[in-house]
Write an enzyme that holds these catalytic residues in place. Structure first.
Site, PDB file in Angstrom:
ATOM      1  N   HIS A 125       0.793  -1.388   0.165  1.00 16.74           N
ATOM      2  CA  HIS A 125       0.163  -0.083  -0.068  1.00 16.74           C
ATOM      3  C   HIS A 125       0.831   1.284   0.142  1.00 16.74           C
ATOM      4  CE1 HIS A 125      -4.071  -1.481  -0.069  1.00 16.74           C
ATOM      5  NE2 HIS A 125      -3.525  -2.625   1.039  1.00 16.74           N
ATOM      6  N   ASP A 155      -0.189   6.950  -3.457  1.00 10.76           N
ATOM      7  CA  ASP A 155      -1.273   6.851  -4.343  1.00 10.76           C
ATOM      8  C   ASP A 155      -1.706   8.017  -5.255  1.00 10.76           C
ATOM      9  OD1 ASP A 155      -1.805   4.349  -3.190  1.00 10.76           O
ATOM     10  OD2 ASP A 155      -3.627   4.901  -1.970  1.00 10.76           O
TER      11      ASP A 155
END
Length: 361
Positions: A125, A155
């Site tokens: 992540h 992200d």
């Protein structure tokens, strides 16, 4: 749809995080985005990243569903996918197959580790991707553990935004060559790129590996946040001499000689304590009345509820409502081809999308 990307036809393979954010940015700016999602997945007004789309519910384990996607690929300009390397190939929708259907296709691939490398097939992540770029180590207070900067750096900043840049760059090249290509957007690469200035400072001996020891990481007393008398906080970024001088004047410390040593790093810890004492003497709103809108490089630290109500954000219509959900409005702004307000997503069919895109041609 209106906006500078009007006429661009995009297929988005539904995922989480950076892929949807990239697709949302393109849709916000006028692209016609079709989201391919699993059967039973309905548009959700609370899923802000999924706004302004047509949604196709297809089971890609079925050969017919794969053929439906390929029929759309033949009309598309862009495909965005965010699966692990090899997944799209196993579905029969890899770059080679799609580019054979549409040679001008820009095939955007969004992953954390990239399409190759020792970690390419590992789970991860945002926090993992920015960790190996050097960025995570630099964020946090002195003597404390690194602090995750939400998921902005990997992200959205290093991932989605650079994928959008890559897609638009590839489309520009396609106008000249007539050929599409694959855009390999890795969050590890992007987070490193976002750190370019710090790597330059490090090479010049102006940045250390110690958190809270540098000008932009909270080490400098004139570039930090401070608690006020009411427990709320303000942000100060008075780097340049003229802005720092104004901050001192407004704060009543212009004649205190201890604050003359702005760039003396050895003095920063003491000066931070002294400036903290100053800001604790008034409430946040009192400091806003004194400093906001001046060249002292000052702003109140607002929470999620306060930010949309700030006069500057209201004047610029930085936030909007869609189906009763407060959310950021499209950005940036264009004077000649302004974007429409976001609209609700709706379930469609492959036939309807093909007809719509054929009409657009």
């Amino acid at each position: 749809m209106a906006g500078p990307l009007t006429g661009m036809k995009v297929i988005e393979m539904a995922g989480i995080g950076p892929g949807p954010f990239c697709a949302m940015v393109l849709a916000d700016l006028g692209a016609d985005v079709v989201r391919v999602a699993r059967p039973g997945v309905a548009p959700d007004p609370l899923d802000v990243l999924a706004r302004s789309r047509m949604v196709l519910n297809l089971d890609l384990r079925e050969p017919q569903a794969v053929q439906e996607v390929l029929s759309l690929v033949a009309q598309a300009d862009v495909l965005i996918e965010g699966f692990r390397p090899g997944v799209m190939e196993r579905l029969g929708l890899g770059p080679d197959v799609c580019l054979a259907r549409q040679p001008r296709l820009v095939y955007g691939r969004m992953t954390g580790w990239g399409q190759h490398g020792p970690l390419a097939h590992a789970a991860g992540h945002d926090i993992n991707y920015i960790a190996i770029s050097g960025a995570l180590h630099a964020i946090g207070r002195e003597g404390e553990a690194p602090v995750p900067p939400l998921n902005y750096v990997g992200d959205f900043g290093g991932g989605a935004m650079l994928l959008a840049v890559g897609i638009l760059a590839a489309l520009h090249e396609t106008r000249q060559s007539g050929r599409g290509q694959v855009v390999d957007a890795a969050m590890t690469d992007g987070a490193a790129l976002l750190s370019s200035m710090m790597y330059g400072f490090k090479a010049a001996g102006q940045w250390s590996n110690h958190r809270g020891d540098n000008m932009l990481d909270g080490g400098a007393f004139f570039y930090d946040t401070y608690a006020c008398a009411d427990g709320r906080h303000v942000a100060v970024g008075a780097i340049e001499p003229q802005f720092y001088a104004l901050l001192r004047e407004k704060c009543g410390i212009a004649n205190d000689p201890v604050f003359d040593a702005q760039m003396d790093r050895q003095a920063w810890p003491v000066l931070k304590l002294r400036l903290a004492e100053v800001f604790r003497t008034r409430t946040r709103d009192e400091w806003c009345a004194l400093l906001e809108g001046t060249d002292a490089c000052f702003a109140p630290v607002l929470d999620w509820d306060e930010a949309p109500e700030h006069p500057h954000n209201r004047a610029r219509q930085t936030f909007t409502h869609l189906q009763g959900v407060l959310q950021p409005a499209p950005a940036p702004r264009f004077d000649r081809t302004p974007a429409d307000a976001p609209h609700a997503s709706a379930v469609s069919t492959p036939d309807a999308v093909r007809a719509r895109w054929q009409t657009a041609i």
